[in-house]
Design an enzyme around this catalytic site. Sequence first.
Site, PDB file in Angstrom:
ATOM      1  N   HIS A  38       1.655  -6.555  -9.750  1.00 41.73           N
ATOM      2  CA  HIS A  38       2.546  -8.174  -9.009  1.00 41.73           C
ATOM      3  C   HIS A  38       1.685  -9.212  -9.110  1.00 41.73           C
ATOM      4  O   HIS A  38       0.209  -9.177  -9.501  1.00 41.73           O
ATOM      5  CB  HIS A  38       2.220  -7.529  -7.234  1.00 41.73           C
ATOM      6  CG  HIS A  38       1.032  -7.171  -6.362  1.00 41.73           C
ATOM      7  ND1 HIS A  38       0.635  -5.957  -6.139  1.00 41.73           N
ATOM      8  CD2 HIS A  38      -0.318  -7.782  -5.692  1.00 41.73           C
ATOM      9  CE1 HIS A  38      -0.281  -5.995  -6.379  1.00 41.73           C
ATOM     10  NE2 HIS A  38      -1.084  -6.877  -5.785  1.00 41.73           N
TER      11      HIS A  38
HETATM   12  P1  TYD Z   1      -0.102  -1.804  -3.086  1.00 42.94           P
HETATM   13  O1  TYD Z   1       0.602  -2.918  -2.846  1.00 42.94           O
HETATM   14  O2  TYD Z   1       1.141  -0.774  -3.649  1.00 42.94           O
HETATM   15  O3  TYD Z   1      -1.468  -1.559  -3.776  1.00 42.94           O
HETATM   16  P2  TYD Z   1      -1.812  -2.204  -4.971  1.00 42.94           P
HETATM   17  O4  TYD Z   1      -1.810  -3.469  -5.333  1.00 42.94           O
HETATM   18  O5  TYD Z   1      -3.043  -1.517  -5.005  1.00 42.94           O
HETATM   19  O6  TYD Z   1      -1.001  -1.241  -5.856  1.00 42.94           O
HETATM   20  O7  TYD Z   1       0.609  -1.311  -1.212  1.00 42.94           O
HETATM   21  C1  TYD Z   1       0.343  -0.303  -0.554  1.00 42.94           C
HETATM   22  C2  TYD Z   1       0.370   0.149   0.574  1.00 42.94           C
HETATM   23  O8  TYD Z   1      -0.337  -0.579   1.383  1.00 42.94           O
HETATM   24  C3  TYD Z   1       2.008  -0.306   0.790  1.00 42.94           C
HETATM   25  O9  TYD Z   1       3.481   0.233   1.497  1.00 42.94           O
HETATM   26  C4  TYD Z   1       0.949  -2.101   1.376  1.00 42.94           C
HETATM   27  C5  TYD Z   1       0.075  -1.687   2.296  1.00 42.94           C
HETATM   28  N1  TYD Z   1      -0.342  -2.689   2.021  1.00 42.94           N
HETATM   29  C6  TYD Z   1      -1.044  -3.421   3.750  1.00 42.94           C
HETATM   30  O10 TYD Z   1      -0.285  -2.913   4.739  1.00 42.94           O
HETATM   31  N2  TYD Z   1      -2.117  -3.899   4.418  1.00 42.94           N
HETATM   32  C7  TYD Z   1      -2.327  -4.789   2.951  1.00 42.94           C
HETATM   33  O11 TYD Z   1      -3.387  -5.397   3.125  1.00 42.94           O
HETATM   34  C8  TYD Z   1      -3.026  -4.177   1.092  1.00 42.94           C
HETATM   35  C9  TYD Z   1      -3.481  -4.362   0.250  1.00 42.94           C
HETATM   36  C10 TYD Z   1      -1.542  -2.522   1.320  1.00 42.94           C
END
Ligand code: TYD
Length: 135
Positions: free
Chosen positions: A50
Amino acid sequence: MSLIHWIDFPKIGDDRGNLVVLEENKNIPFSIKRIYYLFDLQSDIPRGFHAHKELVQVAVCVKGHCDILMDDGKNKETVTLGSPDKGLLIDVMQWHEMRNFSEDCVLLVLASDIYYEADYIRDYAEFVREVNVKF
Ligand code: TYD
Protein backbone atom coordinates in the site's frame (compact mmCIF):
# COMPACT_ATOMS: atom_id res chain seq x y z
CA MET A 1 11.21 13.29 -2.68
CA SER A 2 13.92 10.67 -3.02
CA LEU A 3 12.94 7.03 -3.24
CA ILE A 4 15.36 5.81 -0.56
CA HIS A 5 15.95 8.11 2.37
CA TRP A 6 17.88 6.60 5.27
CA ILE A 7 18.07 8.28 8.65
CA ASP A 8 21.13 7.41 10.72
CA PHE A 9 20.50 7.42 14.44
CA PRO A 10 23.50 8.14 16.64
CA LYS A 11 24.36 5.17 18.84
CA ILE A 12 25.12 5.97 22.44
CA GLY A 13 27.29 3.03 23.30
CA ASP A 14 29.47 2.04 26.19
CA ASP A 15 30.66 -1.22 27.66
CA ARG A 16 27.10 -1.97 28.84
CA GLY A 17 25.69 -1.91 25.30
CA ASN A 18 24.04 0.52 22.89
CA LEU A 19 21.20 2.99 23.17
CA VAL A 20 19.42 4.79 20.33
CA VAL A 21 17.15 7.80 20.84
CA LEU A 22 14.28 8.66 18.47
CA GLU A 23 12.88 12.15 19.00
CA GLU A 24 10.04 13.82 17.17
CA ASN A 25 10.98 16.77 14.98
CA LYS A 26 14.64 16.03 15.66
CA ASN A 27 15.95 12.83 14.13
CA ILE A 28 12.37 11.82 13.29
CA PRO A 29 11.17 14.46 10.80
CA PHE A 30 7.60 14.77 12.13
CA SER A 31 5.53 14.71 15.34
CA ILE A 32 5.06 11.09 16.32
CA LYS A 33 1.37 10.28 16.77
CA ARG A 34 1.53 6.48 16.59
CA ILE A 35 4.03 3.68 17.08
CA TYR A 36 3.44 0.11 16.01
CA TYR A 37 5.59 -2.94 15.50
CA LEU A 38 5.44 -6.16 13.54
CA PHE A 39 6.86 -9.41 14.88
CA ASP A 40 6.35 -13.19 14.58
CA LEU A 41 6.43 -12.64 10.82
CA GLN A 42 6.71 -15.37 8.19
CA SER A 43 9.56 -15.09 5.73
CA ASP A 44 7.34 -16.28 2.85
CA ILE A 45 4.37 -14.00 3.61
CA PRO A 46 4.99 -10.45 2.43
CA ARG A 47 3.16 -7.48 3.94
CA GLY A 48 2.46 -3.87 3.16
CA PHE A 49 1.32 -3.49 -0.46
CA HIS A 50 0.00 0.00 0.00
CA ALA A 51 0.87 3.70 -0.07
CA HIS A 52 -0.40 6.56 2.06
CA LYS A 53 -1.88 9.81 0.88
CA GLU A 54 -0.82 11.94 3.87
CA LEU A 55 0.95 9.71 6.38
CA VAL A 56 4.73 9.81 6.76
CA GLN A 57 6.48 6.97 8.58
CA VAL A 58 9.93 5.83 9.65
CA ALA A 59 10.59 2.08 9.77
CA VAL A 60 13.36 0.65 11.94
CA CYS A 61 14.24 -3.01 12.15
CA VAL A 62 15.16 -3.16 15.82
CA LYS A 63 15.88 -6.91 15.67
CA GLY A 64 16.67 -9.23 12.76
CA HIS A 65 16.23 -8.10 9.18
CA CYS A 66 13.77 -7.85 6.29
CA ASP A 67 13.64 -6.44 2.77
CA ILE A 68 11.45 -3.56 1.74
CA LEU A 69 10.56 -2.66 -1.81
CA MET A 70 9.97 1.05 -2.27
CA ASP A 71 8.13 2.29 -5.35
CA ASP A 72 7.25 5.90 -6.18
CA GLY A 73 5.33 4.97 -9.31
CA LYS A 74 8.35 5.60 -11.53
CA ASN A 75 11.22 3.79 -9.85
CA LYS A 76 11.41 0.75 -7.61
CA GLU A 77 14.22 -0.23 -5.28
CA THR A 78 14.55 -2.96 -2.69
CA VAL A 79 16.66 -2.32 0.39
CA THR A 80 17.38 -4.40 3.48
CA LEU A 81 16.42 -3.10 6.90
CA GLY A 82 18.63 -4.71 9.48
CA SER A 83 20.28 -2.11 11.69
CA PRO A 84 18.65 -0.76 14.83
CA ASP A 85 20.55 2.50 14.25
CA LYS A 86 19.12 3.13 10.77
CA GLY A 87 15.59 4.18 9.84
CA LEU A 88 13.96 4.23 6.43
CA LEU A 89 11.65 7.14 5.68
CA ILE A 90 8.40 6.03 4.06
CA ASP A 91 7.11 9.27 2.59
CA VAL A 92 3.67 10.05 1.22
CA MET A 93 2.74 8.18 -1.94
CA GLN A 94 5.49 5.59 -1.63
CA TRP A 95 4.18 2.12 -2.35
CA HIS A 96 5.96 -0.35 -0.08
CA GLU A 97 6.14 -4.11 0.30
CA MET A 98 8.02 -5.89 3.09
CA ARG A 99 9.25 -9.45 2.70
CA ASN A 100 12.00 -11.97 3.57
CA PHE A 101 11.57 -11.47 7.29
CA SER A 102 14.13 -13.17 9.48
CA GLU A 103 12.60 -15.32 12.21
CA ASP A 104 13.59 -12.81 14.88
CA CYS A 105 12.54 -9.72 12.90
CA VAL A 106 10.91 -6.92 14.88
CA LEU A 107 9.94 -4.03 12.63
CA LEU A 108 9.18 -0.82 14.51
CA VAL A 109 7.27 1.93 12.72
CA LEU A 110 6.84 5.52 13.83
CA ALA A 111 3.94 7.31 12.17
CA SER A 112 2.95 10.97 11.80
CA ASP A 113 -0.71 10.30 12.49
CA ILE A 114 -3.16 7.89 14.05
CA TYR A 115 -4.62 5.06 11.98
CA TYR A 116 -7.02 6.09 9.23
CA GLU A 117 -7.94 3.40 6.73
CA ALA A 118 -9.08 6.20 4.38
CA ASP A 119 -5.45 7.34 4.07
CA TYR A 120 -4.42 4.00 2.50
CA ILE A 121 -4.19 3.26 -1.21
CA ARG A 122 -4.19 -0.53 -1.37
CA ASP A 123 -4.80 -0.90 -5.11
CA TYR A 124 -1.60 -0.64 -7.17
CA ALA A 125 -3.35 0.60 -10.35
CA GLU A 126 -5.05 3.33 -8.30
CA PHE A 127 -1.67 4.25 -6.75
CA VAL A 128 -0.05 4.66 -10.18
CA ARG A 129 -2.98 6.79 -11.38
CA GLU A 130 -2.88 9.01 -8.26
CA VAL A 131 0.89 9.42 -8.19
CA ASN A 132 0.92 10.58 -11.79
CA VAL A 133 -1.69 13.23 -11.01
CA LYS A 134 0.11 14.40 -7.83
CA PHE A 135 3.80 14.44 -8.76
P1 TYD B 1 -2.08 -4.08 7.43
O1 TYD B 1 -2.21 -2.73 6.84
O2 TYD B 1 -2.61 -5.24 6.65
O3 TYD B 1 -0.55 -4.37 7.80
P2 TYD B 1 0.75 -4.40 6.85
O4 TYD B 1 0.84 -3.07 6.20
O5 TYD B 1 1.87 -4.67 7.78
O6 TYD B 1 0.59 -5.51 5.87
O7 TYD B 1 -2.74 -4.06 8.88
C1 TYD B 1 -3.16 -5.23 9.53
C2 TYD B 1 -4.41 -4.93 10.33
O8 TYD B 1 -4.09 -4.08 11.42
C3 TYD B 1 -5.48 -4.25 9.51
O9 TYD B 1 -6.72 -4.81 9.88
C4 TYD B 1 -5.43 -2.82 9.96
C5 TYD B 1 -4.93 -2.93 11.39
N1 TYD B 1 -4.15 -1.78 11.86
C6 TYD B 1 -4.68 -0.97 12.84
O10 TYD B 1 -5.81 -1.18 13.33
N2 TYD B 1 -3.95 0.09 13.28
C7 TYD B 1 -2.71 0.36 12.80
O11 TYD B 1 -2.07 1.33 13.24
C8 TYD B 1 -2.17 -0.49 11.75
C9 TYD B 1 -0.82 -0.23 11.18
C10 TYD B 1 -2.93 -1.54 11.32
